[in-house]
Design a protein around this motif. Structure first.
Motif, PDB file in Angstrom:
ATOM      1  N   PRO A  77       3.744  -2.493  10.049  1.00 14.40           N
ATOM      2  CA  PRO A  77       2.375  -2.886   9.688  1.00 14.40           C
ATOM      3  C   PRO A  77       1.929  -2.195   8.403  1.00 14.40           C
ATOM      4  N   ASP A  78       0.997  -2.819   7.700  1.00 16.63           N
ATOM      5  CA  ASP A  78       0.476  -2.243   6.463  1.00 16.63           C
ATOM      6  C   ASP A  78      -0.119  -0.857   6.726  1.00 16.63           C
ATOM      7  N   TYR A  79      -0.001   0.007   5.729  1.00 11.41           N
ATOM      8  CA  TYR A  79      -0.509   1.378   5.821  1.00 11.41           C
ATOM      9  C   TYR A  79      -1.835   1.461   5.079  1.00 11.41           C
ATOM     10  N   HIS A  80      -2.865   2.003   5.727  1.00  4.65           N
ATOM     11  CA  HIS A  80      -4.107   2.310   5.014  1.00  4.65           C
ATOM     12  C   HIS A  80      -4.815   3.455   5.708  1.00  4.65           C
ATOM     13  N   GLN A  81      -5.581   4.214   4.916  1.00  6.81           N
ATOM     14  CA  GLN A  81      -6.189   5.439   5.427  1.00  6.81           C
ATOM     15  C   GLN A  81      -7.349   5.863   4.533  1.00  6.81           C
ATOM     16  N   LEU A  82      -8.411   6.401   5.153  1.00  2.00           N
ATOM     17  CA  LEU A  82      -9.579   6.921   4.443  1.00  2.00           C
ATOM     18  C   LEU A  82      -9.714   8.405   4.745  1.00  2.00           C
TER      19      LEU A  82
END
Length: 370
Positions: A299-304
């Protein structure tokens, strides 16, 4: 277990022979010591390889400025005793000003890497990488870079757009899935690759609100004659889309900042199905059908990430307080996908990275009277 040690001695010098020339030269010696040991069930040694080598290098460079053109030419020469060979690496870069704020950029160069990054394929527990120095069998990885771009910059903003093309040679992968011989040292596979992409970068440099955003549209393909039927496949680090955003806002003694990243999921090789064959003696053998090399995607990786900090001063003392929130919205980013073949059907488990993690810091600075 994998260890890499290096001891480097280097000398860098610059000189200004004329107003429009700025030169540089340097000498470099590095001793590499690497060791890799692969164990099965922490007891059976599958493979062990170590080396102790030296790299000696020298470079010379000249930056020439004439009117609106800035041209940098250089040459690096290396001798590596792991292969008993000399390597020549020319580089060339240019910046041409179209106006007060706009310039065209370009670069070309050849590069060698004498500590090889080797992907160890593992279709059940996620591929890992290890590092070994090059030798007569594991040749140094080499690359030829070509870059073209345009840049706009003023006191407040900076914008850059670049297109790049990289040709990679002597890439190494290690796989026990293709048993060429019983000797594990022969499980090394060699190939070439290409990396192409467009990069966009916008930065705000002044004011209470600063930050930047970068976006890359990229494609990295490998071709190994003895892997994937000789067909090209995506590299493990191939990310079609990559976004990085950093913002910082200053309000008096307070600083608020945030970072958001996004990347297309890593490519990996996955088992697709499991089937069983019953033998005449009553025993049952199981077989796993493996999909195409790196044909699947995580799955795509994203983070804040968020943080706030403040600074106070009094008398001869000061204090800094800060709070940060890693992975603020607790995204379950997948590190790798594990497959359990002892069950029917196969059990798939997503192994995730670190979730939401708050951190607080306090720093006090004060004089000590003796």
């Amino acid at each position: 277990d994998n260890t890499v040690r290096d001891l480097t001695l280097r000398l860098d010098a610059t000189w200004q022979p004329a107003a429009d020339h700025r030169g540089a030269f340097g000498l470099w010696s590095t001793r590499f010591d690497t060791d890799y040991r692969a164990l099965l069930n922490d007891s059976t040694e599958l493979f062990h390889r170590g080396s102790d080598t030296w790299l000696h290098a020298a470079f010379v460079q000249d930056k020439w400025m004439y009117r609106d053109l800035e041209l940098t030419a250089g040459l690096r020469a290396s001798y590596y005793d792991g292969t008993k060979r000399a390597y020549w690496e020319p580089r060339l870069a240019a910046v041409y000003a179209l106006g007060e704020n706009v310039s065209l950029t370009g670069a070309w160069g050849r590069y060698h890497q004498f500590v090889n990054r080797i992907v160890n394929e593992d279709v059940l527990q996620g591929s890992r990488e290890f590092w070994l120095t090059a030798d007569a069998d594991l040749l140094p990885t080499s690359a030829e870079h070509r870059v073209l771009g345009v840049k706009y910059e003023n006191a407040d903003l900076s914008f850059r757009m670049e297109a790049y093309d990289k040709r990679l040679e002597d890439i190494v992968q290690y796989s026990r899935r293709f048993q060429q011989t019983a000797d594990y040292a022969n499980f090394f596979f060699f190939g070439n690759g290409t990396a192409r992409g467009l990069e966009f970068f916008l930065q705000k440099k002044a004011g209470d609100l600063t930050g930047w955003i970068g976006y890359t549209l990229a494609k990295v393909d490998y071709t190994f004659p003895n892997l994937n039927g000789g067909l090209a496949f995506p590299a493990e680090q191939d990310h079609r889309h990559d976004v990085k955003t950093v913002l910082k806002y200053t309000l008096g003694s307070w600083t608020f900042s945030g970072t958001w990243v996004f990347a297309t999921g890593n490519a990996f090789t996955a088992p697709e199905s499991q089937y069983f064959i019953k033998l005449l003696n009553g025993e049952t053998l199981s077989y796993i059908h493996i999909g195409g090399k790196n044909a699947a995607r995580l799955p795509d990786y994203h983070q804040l990430d968020l943080s706030v900090s403040t600074h106070f001063e009094w008398a001869n003392s000061s204090a800094d307080f800060g709070v940060s929130f890693f992975n603020a919205y607790n995204r379950k980013n997948v590190s790798y996908r594990a497959y359990n073949l002892t069950t029917a059907p196969i059990t798939i488990t997503d192994v995730t990275l670190l979730g939401f993690t708050p951190t607080g810091t306090i720093t006090l600075t004060m004089p000590i009277l003796m």
